[in-house]
Design an enzyme around this catalytic site. Structure first.
Site, PDB file in Angstrom:
ATOM      1  N   TYR A 141      14.731  -2.700  24.561  1.00 32.50           N
ATOM      2  CA  TYR A 141      13.585  -1.821  25.096  1.00 32.50           C
ATOM      3  C   TYR A 141      12.462  -2.801  25.864  1.00 32.50           C
ATOM      4  CZ  TYR A 141       9.671   1.468  25.374  1.00 32.50           C
ATOM      5  OH  TYR A 141       8.874   2.390  25.918  1.00 32.50           O
ATOM      6  N   ASP A 232      11.888 -11.234  27.309  1.00 36.72           N
ATOM      7  CA  ASP A 232      10.758 -10.244  27.036  1.00 36.72           C
ATOM      8  C   ASP A 232      10.046 -10.494  25.609  1.00 36.72           C
ATOM      9  OD1 ASP A 232       9.188  -7.979  26.595  1.00 36.72           O
ATOM     10  OD2 ASP A 232      10.652  -6.557  27.211  1.00 36.72           O
ATOM     11  N   LYS A 260       1.173  -6.596  23.355  1.00 32.97           N
ATOM     12  CA  LYS A 260       0.817  -6.677  21.880  1.00 32.97           C
ATOM     13  C   LYS A 260      -0.021  -7.929  21.582  1.00 32.97           C
ATOM     14  CE  LYS A 260       5.061  -4.323  20.985  1.00 32.97           C
ATOM     15  NZ  LYS A 260       5.047  -2.841  20.575  1.00 32.97           N
TER      16      LYS A 260
HETATM   17  C1  LIG Z   1      10.042  -5.893  23.678  1.00 33.15           C
HETATM   18  C2  LIG Z   1       9.190  -4.838  24.435  1.00 33.15           C
HETATM   19  N1  LIG Z   1       8.832  -4.962  25.761  1.00 33.15           N
HETATM   20  C3  LIG Z   1       8.114  -4.122  26.201  1.00 33.15           C
HETATM   21  C4  LIG Z   1       7.626  -2.905  25.660  1.00 33.15           C
HETATM   22  C5  LIG Z   1       6.695  -2.131  26.337  1.00 33.15           C
HETATM   23  O1  LIG Z   1       5.145  -2.251  26.052  1.00 33.15           O
HETATM   24  P1  LIG Z   1       4.105  -1.203  25.949  1.00 33.15           P
HETATM   25  O2  LIG Z   1       4.213  -0.276  24.903  1.00 33.15           O
HETATM   26  O3  LIG Z   1       2.782  -2.044  25.837  1.00 33.15           O
HETATM   27  O4  LIG Z   1       4.156  -0.611  27.514  1.00 33.15           O
HETATM   28  C6  LIG Z   1       7.608  -3.049  24.125  1.00 33.15           C
HETATM   29  C7  LIG Z   1       6.879  -2.028  23.392  1.00 33.15           C
HETATM   30  O5  LIG Z   1       7.060  -1.823  22.196  1.00 33.15           O
HETATM   31  C8  LIG Z   1       8.534  -3.877  23.604  1.00 33.15           C
HETATM   32  O6  LIG Z   1       8.738  -3.956  22.277  1.00 33.15           O
END
Ligand SMILES: Cc1ncc(COP(=O)(O)O)c(C=O)c1O
Length: 429
Positions: A141, A232, A260
């Site tokens: 994700y 990521d 985060k």
């Molecule tokens: C690994 C990862 N990348 C990107 C995102 C997207 O971040 P945001 O919810 O701040 O847009 C998340 C969200 O949980 C995530 O877990």
């Protein structure tokens, strides 16, 4: 346990917002609890019920709720205003701090969310290489933008994609399974890809760790195929250790995304990497990226304050709590003769309702999600807030204590007893 006030609020909310919520993962069945306040490892709902929180805002709150250092930094910033539309010194301070901890991020850009960070990193990779195809991992994700909404994890896991995403937007997105370097190698030979975007430890099908040498093999194969590697680290950055997964596993990506924790519980995303790639980003280069709230002073203050509290000793302690909780869970399940999988790393953990060791998305799909839903509901009855979906990760913070863990294990014993109609003799727990 009374939840009348939450029920009342939800009745109003569901008429105003789809599913009554601002993000789908919050839609707990039959209705979510509404939070009144939180501090340390605790969260109170609108009916006055108290929970030990392991959802922790889905990851940002490694210091726990309402940490005084973050509170003070944000309050101090608010006195001087909070949104200027101009550069501020705190951007430089935080960029320097991130760069010191993530040396692969030679240059970086602040944005407002993890979604923006991954969208922008992918755009930078495409702009830099001049290639259109991207590769992602099944169940990975990376936020809610079109190009990565193919077999995503998290709240959308059961959908192959999302309605409203044009086929054209995902026709250049190729999927590979996690922990399978041969599949990646095959995909990269078949497709001349701009980048592979990967969570080095998967977090959105529950926590799934990379197997021995997988990430270094991924690095090798991407290099051989002239494909940029994007880690990521929106979850893992400042979560596994100060330098994130790339430090822990000793693998250097070309680009990294953070979110985060780096914003200390306020909205922030970051993407960065090799200087020659990042110089392609506007205004120095032609890869467009912009945002009204990018590098927001309040998020910068909260991020700087959070990082100033984190140190090796803290990680040792909090990762030790994670090891202890997983060990206690495994012992409990063994004692109860219940065969399900406990997985995680450091402060990330989940109970997978499958007998399988979950190594990838397809394994995760074997989980009995109804059982997890019931389990997490029973845990709320016991005063423990776990992520309500099987396909999320639970988080321990520096504010959690050994007593919290012991209470949690007793609650788990009771929840499993209800779930499997067991006669549990809990005094040991
Ligand atoms: C690994 C990862 N990348 C990107 C995102 C997207 O971040 P945001 O919810 O701040 O847009 C998340 C969200 O949980 C995530 O877990």
């Amino acid at each position: 346990m009374r939840t009348d006030e939450s029920a009342k609020l939800y009745e109003k909310a569901r008429k105003l917002m789809p599913g009554g919520v601002s993000s789908p993962v919050r839609a707990i069945d039959p209705y979510p609890f509404y939070v009144q306040k939180a501090s340390d490892s605790r969260i109170w709902d609108a009916d006055g019920n108290l929970y030990i929180d392991y959802c922790m805002g889905y990851g940002p709150l490694i210091l726990g709720h309402a940490h005084p250092a973050v509170y003070a930094a944000v309050a101090e910033q608010l006195k001087s205003g909070w949104d200027y539309g101009t550069p501020v010194k705190a951007e430089i301070d935080l960029a320097e701090r991130i760069q010191a901890d993530f040396p692969s991020m030679e240059m970086l850009r602040f944005v407002s969310t993890g979604t923006e960070a991954t969208m922008s990193a992918i755009r930078a990779a495409r702009g830099f290489t001049g290639k259109d195809t991207i590769v992602k991992v099944e169940g990975g994700y990376h936020g809610a933008h079109d190009a990565v909404l193919v077999k995503p994890g998290s709240a959308a896991i059961s959908a192959a994609s999302s309605l409203g995403v044009p086929a054209a937007a995902v026709k250049n997105t190729v999927q590979v399974p996690f922990n399978d370097v041969e599949a990646l190698s095959g995909a990269l030979e078949k497709n001349d890809a701009a980048c592979l975007i990967i969570e080095p430890v998967m977090g959105n099908i529950g926590p799934v760790v990379p197997e021995e040498a997988y990430l270094s093999d991924v690095r090798k194969v991407t290099e051989e195929n002239e494909t940029l590697l994007i880690f990521d680290e929106v979850i893992t950055g400042f979560r596994l250790c100060i330098g994130g997964a790339q430090c822990l596993y000793g693998v250097t990506p070309d680009l990294t995304t953070l979110g985060k924790i780096v914003g200390g519980g306020f909205p922030m995303g970051v993407f960065g990497g090799a200087k020659e790639i990042m110089e392609c980003v506007a205004p120095t280069g032609g890869v467009f990226n912009a945002g009204t709230f990018s590098g927001h002073p309040v998020s910068l203050a909260a991020g700087l304050a959070t990082l100033s509290v984190l140190n090796e000793e803290g990680y040792r302690r909090v990762n030790g709590l994670g090891d202890l909780l997983r060990r206690m869970l495994v012992d409990l399940l063994e004692e109860l003769d219940v065969h399900i999988s406990v997985q995680g790393i450091g402060t990330m953990f989940q109970v997978f309702f499958t007998e399988k060791l979950v190594r990838n998305y397809r394994d995760a799909l074997t989980c009995n999600t109804d059982l997890y839903k019931k389990f997490s509901a029973y845990m709320r009855d016991e005063g423990i807030f776990l992520a309500p979906s099987q396909y999320e990760t639970n988080f321990i913070s520096l504010a959690h204590s050994n007593e919290d863990l012991e209470y949690t294990i007793r609650a788990c014993a009771n929840a499993f007893e209800r779930l499997y109609n067991l006669e549990v003799d809990t005094p040991g727990y």
